[in-house]
Scaffold this motif. Structure first.
Motif, mmCIF file in Angstrom:
data_model
loop_
_atom_site.group_PDB
_atom_site.id
_atom_site.type_symbol
_atom_site.label_atom_id
_atom_site.label_comp_id
_atom_site.label_asym_id
_atom_site.label_seq_id
_atom_site.Cartn_x
_atom_site.Cartn_y
_atom_site.Cartn_z
ATOM 1 N N GLN A 78 13.378 -9.930 2.302
ATOM 2 C CA GLN A 78 12.685 -9.184 1.243
ATOM 3 C C GLN A 78 11.710 -8.171 1.848
ATOM 4 O OE1 GLN A 78 10.671 -11.502 -1.749
ATOM 5 N NE2 GLN A 78 10.798 -9.889 -3.269
ATOM 6 N N LEU A 79 12.225 -7.397 2.807
ATOM 7 C CA LEU A 79 11.448 -6.332 3.426
ATOM 8 C C LEU A 79 12.054 -4.984 3.059
ATOM 9 C CD1 LEU A 79 10.874 -7.834 6.992
ATOM 10 C CD2 LEU A 79 9.279 -7.789 5.068
ATOM 11 N N PHE A 80 11.195 -4.017 2.789
ATOM 12 C CA PHE A 80 11.632 -2.700 2.338
ATOM 13 C C PHE A 80 11.278 -1.671 3.407
ATOM 14 C CE2 PHE A 80 10.350 -5.411 -1.174
ATOM 15 C CZ PHE A 80 11.519 -5.438 -1.922
ATOM 16 N N PRO A 81 12.294 -1.094 4.064
ATOM 17 C CA PRO A 81 12.026 -0.172 5.175
ATOM 18 C C PRO A 81 11.466 1.165 4.707
ATOM 19 C CG PRO A 81 14.384 -0.270 4.723
ATOM 20 C CD PRO A 81 13.743 -1.309 3.853
ATOM 21 N N SER A 82 10.482 1.666 5.447
ATOM 22 C CA SER A 82 9.913 2.992 5.177
ATOM 23 C C SER A 82 10.192 3.951 6.322
ATOM 24 C CB SER A 82 8.401 2.890 4.959
ATOM 25 O OG SER A 82 7.766 2.317 6.097
ATOM 26 N N LYS A 83 10.510 3.419 7.500
ATOM 27 C CA LYS A 83 10.781 4.249 8.665
ATOM 28 C C LYS A 83 11.758 3.543 9.578
ATOM 29 C CE LYS A 83 8.487 6.430 12.641
ATOM 30 N NZ LYS A 83 7.176 6.637 13.329
ATOM 31 N N GLN A 84 12.675 4.297 10.149
ATOM 32 C CA GLN A 84 13.654 3.747 11.088
ATOM 33 C C GLN A 84 13.763 4.681 12.289
ATOM 34 O OE1 GLN A 84 17.634 3.526 9.582
ATOM 35 N NE2 GLN A 84 18.475 2.540 11.406
ATOM 36 N N ALA A 85 13.910 4.101 13.477
ATOM 37 C CA ALA A 85 14.044 4.909 14.684
ATOM 38 C C ALA A 85 14.952 4.190 15.677
ATOM 39 C CB ALA A 85 12.684 5.171 15.313
ATOM 40 N N LEU A 86 15.754 4.971 16.391
ATOM 41 C CA LEU A 86 16.594 4.458 17.473
ATOM 42 C C LEU A 86 15.811 4.592 18.765
ATOM 43 C CD1 LEU A 86 19.435 3.462 18.418
ATOM 44 C CD2 LEU A 86 20.006 5.879 18.744
ATOM 45 N N THR A 87 15.722 3.507 19.529
ATOM 46 C CA THR A 87 14.940 3.546 20.753
ATOM 47 C C THR A 87 15.599 2.712 21.838
ATOM 48 O OG1 THR A 87 12.727 3.175 21.675
ATOM 49 C CG2 THR A 87 13.511 1.575 20.053
ATOM 50 N N GLU A 88 15.231 3.005 23.105
ATOM 51 C CA GLU A 88 15.807 2.305 24.259
ATOM 52 C C GLU A 88 14.728 1.499 24.968
ATOM 53 O OE1 GLU A 88 16.545 1.713 28.513
ATOM 54 O OE2 GLU A 88 15.124 3.151 27.663
ATOM 55 N N ASN A 89 15.111 0.345 25.491
ATOM 56 C CA ASN A 89 14.184 -0.470 26.263
ATOM 57 C C ASN A 89 14.952 -1.286 27.293
ATOM 58 O OD1 ASN A 89 11.355 -1.608 26.605
ATOM 59 N ND2 ASN A 89 12.502 -3.498 26.189
ATOM 60 N N ASN A 90 14.655 -1.068 28.563
ATOM 61 C CA ASN A 90 15.289 -1.805 29.665
ATOM 62 C C ASN A 90 16.814 -1.775 29.595
ATOM 63 O OD1 ASN A 90 12.866 -2.522 30.906
ATOM 64 N ND2 ASN A 90 12.681 -4.411 29.699
ATOM 65 N N GLY A 91 17.360 -0.619 29.246
ATOM 66 C CA GLY A 91 18.807 -0.455 29.235
ATOM 67 C C GLY A 91 19.496 -0.876 27.961
ATOM 68 N N ASP A 92 18.761 -1.448 27.022
ATOM 69 C CA ASP A 92 19.337 -1.848 25.740
ATOM 70 C C ASP A 92 18.870 -0.895 24.641
ATOM 71 O OD1 ASP A 92 20.954 -4.187 26.217
ATOM 72 O OD2 ASP A 92 19.088 -5.246 26.699
ATOM 73 N N MET A 93 19.676 -0.799 23.583
ATOM 74 C CA MET A 93 19.353 0.068 22.456
ATOM 75 C C MET A 93 18.907 -0.774 21.259
ATOM 76 S SD MET A 93 19.770 2.943 23.827
ATOM 77 C CE MET A 93 19.375 3.893 22.337
ATOM 78 N N PHE A 94 17.947 -0.230 20.536
ATOM 79 C CA PHE A 94 17.360 -0.961 19.415
ATOM 80 C C PHE A 94 17.172 -0.035 18.211
ATOM 81 C CE2 PHE A 94 16.064 -3.009 23.279
ATOM 82 C CZ PHE A 94 16.097 -4.362 23.013
ATOM 83 N N ASP A 95 17.327 -0.615 17.022
ATOM 84 C CA ASP A 95 16.874 0.019 15.801
ATOM 85 C C ASP A 95 15.525 -0.611 15.460
ATOM 86 O OD1 ASP A 95 18.500 2.063 14.995
ATOM 87 O OD2 ASP A 95 19.864 0.799 13.853
ATOM 88 N N TYR A 96 14.549 0.258 15.252
ATOM 89 C CA TYR A 96 13.187 -0.182 14.953
ATOM 90 C C TYR A 96 12.844 0.215 13.520
ATOM 91 C CZ TYR A 96 8.103 0.550 14.749
ATOM 92 O OH TYR A 96 6.786 0.569 14.362
ATOM 93 N N PHE A 97 12.361 -0.746 12.745
ATOM 94 C CA PHE A 97 12.013 -0.493 11.350
ATOM 95 C C PHE A 97 10.533 -0.788 11.105
ATOM 96 C CE2 PHE A 97 16.542 -1.192 11.068
ATOM 97 C CZ PHE A 97 16.959 -0.377 10.026
ATOM 98 N N GLU A 98 9.898 0.089 10.360
ATOM 99 C CA GLU A 98 8.602 -0.220 9.774
ATOM 100 C C GLU A 98 8.859 -0.568 8.318
ATOM 101 O OE1 GLU A 98 5.846 2.954 10.365
ATOM 102 O OE2 GLU A 98 5.933 2.813 12.563
ATOM 103 N N CYS A 99 8.378 -1.741 7.889
ATOM 104 C CA CYS A 99 8.721 -2.269 6.564
ATOM 105 C C CYS A 99 7.477 -2.781 5.851
ATOM 106 C CB CYS A 99 9.721 -3.418 6.684
ATOM 107 S SG CYS A 99 11.180 -3.079 7.660
ATOM 108 N N GLU A 100 7.648 -2.999 4.569
ATOM 109 C CA GLU A 100 6.634 -3.664 3.747
ATOM 110 C C GLU A 100 7.311 -4.729 2.906
ATOM 111 O OE1 GLU A 100 4.519 -0.956 1.311
ATOM 112 O OE2 GLU A 100 3.440 -0.008 2.970
ATOM 113 N N ASN A 101 6.587 -5.787 2.602
ATOM 114 C CA ASN A 101 7.101 -6.755 1.639
ATOM 115 C C ASN A 101 6.600 -6.403 0.247
ATOM 116 O OD1 ASN A 101 4.437 -7.625 1.502
ATOM 117 N ND2 ASN A 101 4.798 -9.549 2.591
#
Length: 228
Positions: free
Chosen positions: A176-199
């Protein structure tokens, strides 16, 4: 048009609890005699066994391996996703046409038996018709648990491990989290989707999903197409 998000969330939470509390019944296992370590074969063996042999009770498969197996089957089609059935499923839900929800979910599951949304909405539609679909409830629960058990989503090191973008949004809805921002980012050779959310109370959260396999598959397809 009614908003069923909250009701469906409660229904999913109930099925997650139920999957750990129901008394033992017949378990289903994968009957594969060769090449069971191959991801694609594991996926197809599981689907066949579940559809042919399920009679109730826990579904005894490796849901993470099952999800990865499906991912391996569609890598060549990652850029050609057809959302027609997904839209049709949403329309049927909005119209409270529960029979159409079931039929459309079945069509989606014929293509992708790891689709959490289809399992959840089919199970919910049966519930609204006063019936039960234990198979779909347990599949949704197992698939969700598979992702939630891969980490807590709070850091790069403890990110939820997903194979497809759809899984990210299924988990956000489950939490039950509602995303307001999403970004693709890299860390130590792995790829991640990062979300800023609110409940629903306005509390802020940062959620990380590890998507290395998905990103590399997309990258490979783009590179291969550019050479043609």
């Amino acid at each position: 048009m009614k908003n069923y998000s909250y009701k469906i969330l409660l229904f999913v939470c109930f099925t997650l609890l139920l999957s750990g509390c129901v008394s033992k019944k017949e378990k289903i296992t994968v009957n594969s005699t060769q090449n069971t370590d191959q991801a694609e074969k594991y996926y197809y063996d599981c689907v066949k066994d579940i559809k042919n042999n399920y009679k109730g009770g826990p579904i005894d498969i490796d849901f993470t391996k099952f999800r990865h197996g499906y991912f391996q089957t569609l890598q060549k089609d990652l850029l050609n996703k057809d959302n027609f059935l997904e839209k049709k499923l949403g329309d049927a839900l909005s119209n409270e046409d529960w029979e159409a929800v079931i039929k459309t979910a079945d069509k989606i599951l014929d293509q992708n038996f790891t689709r959490i949304r289809a399992h959840t909405l089919k199970s919910y539609a049966y519930h609204m018709l006063g019936k039960e679909s234990e198979l779909n409830s347990r599949m949704a629960s197992g698939l969700i648990r598979s992702i939630l058990s891969s980490g807590d989503g709070k850091t790069f090191e403890t990110a939820f491990h997903v194979f497809r973008v759809e899984e990210e949004y299924d988990i956000l809805k489950t939490l039950q989290l509602f995303p307001s921002k999403q970004a693709l980012t890299e860390n130590n050779g792995d790829m991640f989707d990062y979300f800023e959310c609110e409940n629903s109370n306005g509390q802020e959260f940062k959620i990380y999903f590890k998507i290395t396999e998905h990103f590399k598959a997309l990258q490979s397809i783009v590179e291969n197409n550019s050479r043609k």
